[in-house]
Design an enzyme around this catalytic site. Structure first.
Site, PDB file in Angstrom:
ATOM      1  N   PHE A  41      32.047 -40.175  49.872  1.00 38.62           N
ATOM      2  CA  PHE A  41      32.840 -41.096  50.975  1.00 38.62           C
ATOM      3  C   PHE A  41      31.596 -41.909  51.472  1.00 38.62           C
ATOM      4  CE2 PHE A  41      37.344 -41.085  50.428  1.00 38.62           C
ATOM      5  CZ  PHE A  41      37.450 -40.425  49.461  1.00 38.62           C
ATOM      6  N   ASN A  42      31.349 -41.856  52.919  1.00 38.37           N
ATOM      7  CA  ASN A  42      30.359 -42.730  53.312  1.00 38.37           C
ATOM      8  C   ASN A  42      29.131 -41.878  53.980  1.00 38.37           C
ATOM      9  OD1 ASN A  42      32.669 -44.345  53.203  1.00 38.37           O
ATOM     10  ND2 ASN A  42      31.653 -46.083  54.450  1.00 38.37           N
ATOM     11  N   TYR A  75      29.755 -53.498  41.094  1.00 40.71           N
ATOM     12  CA  TYR A  75      29.306 -52.157  41.355  1.00 40.71           C
ATOM     13  C   TYR A  75      30.170 -50.915  41.230  1.00 40.71           C
ATOM     14  CZ  TYR A  75      27.921 -47.932  44.297  1.00 40.71           C
ATOM     15  OH  TYR A  75      27.869 -46.735  44.797  1.00 40.71           O
ATOM     16  N   SER A 102      31.599 -42.684  43.433  1.00 43.11           N
ATOM     17  CA  SER A 102      31.889 -43.097  44.692  1.00 43.11           C
ATOM     18  C   SER A 102      33.457 -43.376  44.995  1.00 43.11           C
ATOM     19  CB  SER A 102      31.156 -44.428  44.962  1.00 43.11           C
ATOM     20  OG  SER A 102      31.753 -45.216  45.886  1.00 43.11           O
ATOM     21  N   ALA A 103      33.740 -43.189  46.220  1.00 41.27           N
ATOM     22  CA  ALA A 103      35.166 -43.411  46.685  1.00 41.27           C
ATOM     23  C   ALA A 103      35.574 -44.817  46.405  1.00 41.27           C
ATOM     24  CB  ALA A 103      35.065 -43.308  48.081  1.00 41.27           C
ATOM     25  N   LYS A 118      30.622 -47.609  38.392  1.00 40.80           N
ATOM     26  CA  LYS A 118      30.972 -46.249  38.611  1.00 40.80           C
ATOM     27  C   LYS A 118      32.279 -45.813  37.828  1.00 40.80           C
ATOM     28  CE  LYS A 118      27.805 -45.556  41.554  1.00 40.80           C
ATOM     29  NZ  LYS A 118      26.571 -44.819  41.113  1.00 40.80           N
TER      30      LYS A 118
HETATM   31  P1  NAD Z   1      19.449 -45.103  46.693  1.00 44.48           P
HETATM   32  O1  NAD Z   1      19.042 -46.657  46.281  1.00 44.48           O
HETATM   33  O2  NAD Z   1      18.431 -44.647  47.932  1.00 44.48           O
HETATM   34  O3  NAD Z   1      18.720 -44.302  45.432  1.00 44.48           O
HETATM   35  C1  NAD Z   1      19.018 -44.708  44.086  1.00 44.48           C
HETATM   36  C2  NAD Z   1      17.613 -44.436  43.323  1.00 44.48           C
HETATM   37  O4  NAD Z   1      17.750 -44.754  42.140  1.00 44.48           O
HETATM   38  C3  NAD Z   1      16.350 -45.083  44.089  1.00 44.48           C
HETATM   39  O5  NAD Z   1      15.300 -44.316  44.196  1.00 44.48           O
HETATM   40  C4  NAD Z   1      16.097 -46.161  43.114  1.00 44.48           C
HETATM   41  O6  NAD Z   1      14.752 -46.540  43.191  1.00 44.48           O
HETATM   42  C5  NAD Z   1      16.521 -45.422  41.795  1.00 44.48           C
HETATM   43  N1  NAD Z   1      16.855 -46.343  40.607  1.00 44.48           N
HETATM   44  C6  NAD Z   1      17.716 -47.388  40.397  1.00 44.48           C
HETATM   45  N2  NAD Z   1      17.772 -47.673  39.224  1.00 44.48           N
HETATM   46  C7  NAD Z   1      16.763 -46.988  38.470  1.00 44.48           C
HETATM   47  C8  NAD Z   1      16.523 -46.983  37.087  1.00 44.48           C
HETATM   48  N3  NAD Z   1      17.053 -47.901  36.174  1.00 44.48           N
HETATM   49  N4  NAD Z   1      15.507 -45.981  36.639  1.00 44.48           N
HETATM   50  C9  NAD Z   1      15.004 -45.014  37.490  1.00 44.48           C
HETATM   51  N5  NAD Z   1      15.330 -45.126  39.092  1.00 44.48           N
HETATM   52  C10 NAD Z   1      16.160 -45.941  39.363  1.00 44.48           C
HETATM   53  O7  NAD Z   1      20.692 -44.823  46.975  1.00 44.48           O
HETATM   54  P2  NAD Z   1      21.511 -43.606  47.247  1.00 44.48           P
HETATM   55  O8  NAD Z   1      22.162 -43.890  48.686  1.00 44.48           O
HETATM   56  O9  NAD Z   1      20.675 -42.330  47.405  1.00 44.48           O
HETATM   57  O10 NAD Z   1      22.620 -43.590  46.348  1.00 44.48           O
HETATM   58  C11 NAD Z   1      22.210 -42.275  45.131  1.00 44.48           C
HETATM   59  C12 NAD Z   1      23.651 -42.604  44.233  1.00 44.48           C
HETATM   60  O11 NAD Z   1      24.709 -42.413  44.789  1.00 44.48           O
HETATM   61  C13 NAD Z   1      23.598 -44.200  43.755  1.00 44.48           C
HETATM   62  O12 NAD Z   1      23.965 -44.003  42.206  1.00 44.48           O
HETATM   63  C14 NAD Z   1      24.518 -44.731  44.391  1.00 44.48           C
HETATM   64  O13 NAD Z   1      25.291 -45.729  43.632  1.00 44.48           O
HETATM   65  C15 NAD Z   1      25.652 -43.448  44.769  1.00 44.48           C
HETATM   66  N6  NAD Z   1      26.374 -43.421  45.854  1.00 44.48           N
HETATM   67  C16 NAD Z   1      25.727 -43.864  47.047  1.00 44.48           C
HETATM   68  C17 NAD Z   1      26.704 -44.036  48.362  1.00 44.48           C
HETATM   69  C18 NAD Z   1      25.909 -44.680  49.524  1.00 44.48           C
HETATM   70  O14 NAD Z   1      26.707 -45.081  50.530  1.00 44.48           O
HETATM   71  N7  NAD Z   1      24.618 -44.222  49.920  1.00 44.48           N
HETATM   72  C19 NAD Z   1      28.216 -43.968  48.227  1.00 44.48           C
HETATM   73  C20 NAD Z   1      28.621 -43.581  46.973  1.00 44.48           C
HETATM   74  C21 NAD Z   1      27.682 -43.602  45.839  1.00 44.48           C
HETATM   75  N1  UFG Z   2      30.815 -52.533  59.692  1.00 44.68           N
HETATM   76  C1  UFG Z   2      30.710 -53.245  60.630  1.00 44.68           C
HETATM   77  N2  UFG Z   2      29.441 -53.640  60.965  1.00 44.68           N
HETATM   78  C2  UFG Z   2      28.416 -53.814  60.132  1.00 44.68           C
HETATM   79  C3  UFG Z   2      28.513 -52.767  58.809  1.00 44.68           C
HETATM   80  C4  UFG Z   2      29.587 -52.175  58.548  1.00 44.68           C
HETATM   81  O1  UFG Z   2      31.726 -53.091  61.592  1.00 44.68           O
HETATM   82  O2  UFG Z   2      27.137 -54.106  60.395  1.00 44.68           O
HETATM   83  C5  UFG Z   2      32.020 -51.678  59.267  1.00 44.68           C
HETATM   84  C6  UFG Z   2      32.691 -52.176  57.858  1.00 44.68           C
HETATM   85  O3  UFG Z   2      33.587 -53.276  58.334  1.00 44.68           O
HETATM   86  C7  UFG Z   2      33.557 -50.809  57.642  1.00 44.68           C
HETATM   87  C8  UFG Z   2      32.642 -49.927  58.203  1.00 44.68           C
HETATM   88  O4  UFG Z   2      31.819 -50.555  59.047  1.00 44.68           O
HETATM   89  O5  UFG Z   2      34.636 -50.839  58.332  1.00 44.68           O
HETATM   90  C9  UFG Z   2      31.868 -49.104  57.136  1.00 44.68           C
HETATM   91  O6  UFG Z   2      31.224 -50.255  56.354  1.00 44.68           O
HETATM   92  P1  UFG Z   2      29.992 -49.864  55.409  1.00 44.68           P
HETATM   93  O7  UFG Z   2      29.655 -51.076  54.808  1.00 44.68           O
HETATM   94  O8  UFG Z   2      29.196 -48.957  55.967  1.00 44.68           O
HETATM   95  O9  UFG Z   2      30.845 -49.074  54.381  1.00 44.68           O
HETATM   96  P2  UFG Z   2      32.021 -49.381  53.415  1.00 44.68           P
HETATM   97  O10 UFG Z   2      33.114 -48.379  53.637  1.00 44.68           O
HETATM   98  O11 UFG Z   2      32.434 -50.736  53.317  1.00 44.68           O
HETATM   99  O12 UFG Z   2      31.477 -49.068  51.803  1.00 44.68           O
HETATM  100  C10 UFG Z   2      30.515 -47.814  51.713  1.00 44.68           C
HETATM  101  C11 UFG Z   2      29.411 -48.364  50.685  1.00 44.68           C
HETATM  102  C12 UFG Z   2      30.152 -48.353  49.258  1.00 44.68           C
HETATM  103  C13 UFG Z   2      31.006 -47.250  48.856  1.00 44.68           C
HETATM  104  C14 UFG Z   2      31.664 -46.934  49.987  1.00 44.68           C
HETATM  105  C15 UFG Z   2      32.360 -45.627  49.736  1.00 44.68           C
HETATM  106  O13 UFG Z   2      28.947 -49.372  50.869  1.00 44.68           O
HETATM  107  O14 UFG Z   2      29.092 -48.385  48.276  1.00 44.68           O
HETATM  108  O15 UFG Z   2      31.333 -46.797  51.167  1.00 44.68           O
HETATM  109  O16 UFG Z   2      33.596 -45.127  50.193  1.00 44.68           O
HETATM  110  F1  UFG Z   2      31.345 -47.497  47.658  1.00 44.68           F
END
Ligand code: NAD
Ligand code: UFG
Length: 337
Positions: free
Chosen positions: A177-178, A148, A124-125, A152
């Site tokens: 990123f997002n 968290y 993740s970023a 990573k």
């Molecule tokens: P998600 O929660 O939808 O998917 C994660 C999956 O992993 C879920 O299905 C959950 O049930 C499963 N899981 C968690 N722990 C487990 C375990 N111990 N054994 C088996 N299954 C398990 O999340 P996502 O948004 O799809 O994210 C996927 C990956 O990408 C994650 O590692 C997350 O940290 C990373 N990531 C997500 C974002 C984001 O904003 N969505 C950004 C950066 C990185």
């Molecule tokens: N925001 C609002 N209102 C809301 C939710 C968010 O104004 O109800 C704003 C936040 O202040 C931020 C932007 O929208 O400026 C994005 O917020 P998010 O919570 O959607 O995302 P972040 O950039 O804070 O973080 C996300 C994931 C992290 C991940 C990161 C990677 O939550 O886990 O992107 O860049 F690490």
């Protein structure tokens, strides 16, 4: 031979299943459904017309992982499984370190036992903490501000050390990123448990009337319109990045960290405007206090992904908003009937 997707029923995993199946790969999923539902995988099968082999198991469970590797022929792994809520990780750090690190160690030890040498990891970023400048390259200083993020950071190090010690191993660390948006079919999308923290699910709740208004956290940042700027990436573009990363891993050894972002920053107000323009639906909002810990602005330098993976994003911000809304409209209660 199959690709194993840990956490493959989740938001990014389910979209990646679709792209892998469409690209001709066989897919095996292991998920404990702690933050997802098996229904997502049934819908992946509907979209692709192909079969997903799924195991309900915890990736931390050594015996269960051993049984999966013994039964299936796994050529490479994409490791999505993990807990991902930043706020929860601050309140429950041990749970995050246990789940995210233990699952990775168990997975990699099982891969070693079965001679599986390729892994693509969901980083993740967040590992950049508060970046000094944007666009952020992979060489930027690392540092995290919550447990968290540290999981990573630590997992990246574990996997890099593995690749350094065993020369025929290939590790690709994808720094997302997002991610926002949903599959254009409206069948799969983001389905957060409980009250969402991220921007797009909150935009959807405000647009659908589930909440009165979107709270925009801070309107006085040093950004073009005063609201925070992020690099939002369509989940389908992101999923395609995994297919490219798998191909890269098949042809190279060693470890690489690679950003997956568009290279363009959009503000919270840009998202609201794009959403209203592309869907015709109003997003009631109010500008409130800043959210503690938010970084004013950052976005990716995606040049390394272009060069090494031959990957580029294709979707626009309007696509991200339209597709998110299509999933929400068709599934107001997520995957529940
Ligand atoms: P998600 O929660 O939808 O998917 C994660 C999956 O992993 C879920 O299905 C959950 O049930 C499963 N899981 C968690 N722990 C487990 C375990 N111990 N054994 C088996 N299954 C398990 O999340 P996502 O948004 O799809 O994210 C996927 C990956 O990408 C994650 O590692 C997350 O940290 C990373 N990531 C997500 C974002 C984001 O904003 N969505 C950004 C950066 C990185
Ligand atoms: N925001 C609002 N209102 C809301 C939710 C968010 O104004 O109800 C704003 C936040 O202040 C931020 C932007 O929208 O400026 C994005 O917020 P998010 O919570 O959607 O995302 P972040 O950039 O804070 O973080 C996300 C994931 C992290 C991940 C990161 C990677 O939550 O886990 O992107 O860049 F690490």
């Amino acid at each position: 031979m199959s690709i194993l997707l840990t956490g493959g029923a989740g938001y990014i995993g389910s979209h990646t299943c679709v792209e892998l199946l469409n690209a001709g790969y066989d897919v095996v999923v292991v998920d404990n459904y702690v933050n997802s539902q098996p229904e997502a995988l049934r819908r992946v099968e509907t979209i692709t017309g192909k079969k997903v082999t799924a195991y309900e198991a915890d990736v931390c469970d050594k015996a269960a992982m051993d049984a999966i590797f013994a039964k299936e022929k796994i050529e490479a792994v994409i490791h999505f499984a993990g807990l991902k809520a930043v706020g929860e990780s601050v309140a429950e750090p041990l749970m995050y370190y246990r789940n995210n690190l233990d699952s990775t160690l168990t997975l990699v030890e099982t891969m070693v036992k079965y001679g599986c040498k390729r892994i693509v990891f969901s980083s993740s970023a967040t590992v950049y903490g508060a970046p000094d400048f944007s666009p952020v390259p992979e060489t930027a200083r690392l540092g995290c501000s919550n447990p968290y993020g540290w999981t990573k950071y630590m997992i990246e190090q574990i996997l890099r050390d593995w690749a350094a010690a065993q020369k025929d191993v290939s590790v690709v660390l994808l720094r997302y990123f997002n991610p926002v948006g949903a599959h254009p079919s409206g069948l799969i999308g983001e389905n957060p448990n409980g009250r969402p923290n991220n921007l797009m699910p909150n935009v959807l709740n405000a647009a659908s009337g589930k909440v009165k208004e979107l709270k925009v956290f801070g309107g006085d940042y040093d950004t073009p319109d005063g609201t925070c700027v992020r690099d939002y990436i369509h989940v389908v573009d992101l999923a395609k990045g995994h297919v490219c990363a798998l191909k890269y891993a098949a042809e190279h050894t060693g470890s690489e960290a690679i950003n997956l972002g568009t290279g363009v920053g959009y503000s919270v107000l840009d998202i609201i405007n794009s959403f209203e323009r592309s869907t015709g639906v109003k997003v009631p909002y109010v500008i409130t206090e800043r959210r503690p810990g938010d970084v004013p602005s950052y976005y990716a330098n995606p040049e390394k992904a272009a060069k090494l993976l031959n990957w580029h994003t294709e979707k626009t911000l309007d696509d991200m908003c339209r597709d998110s809304w299509a999933f929400k409209s068709k599934n107001p209660n997520g995957y529940e009937a």
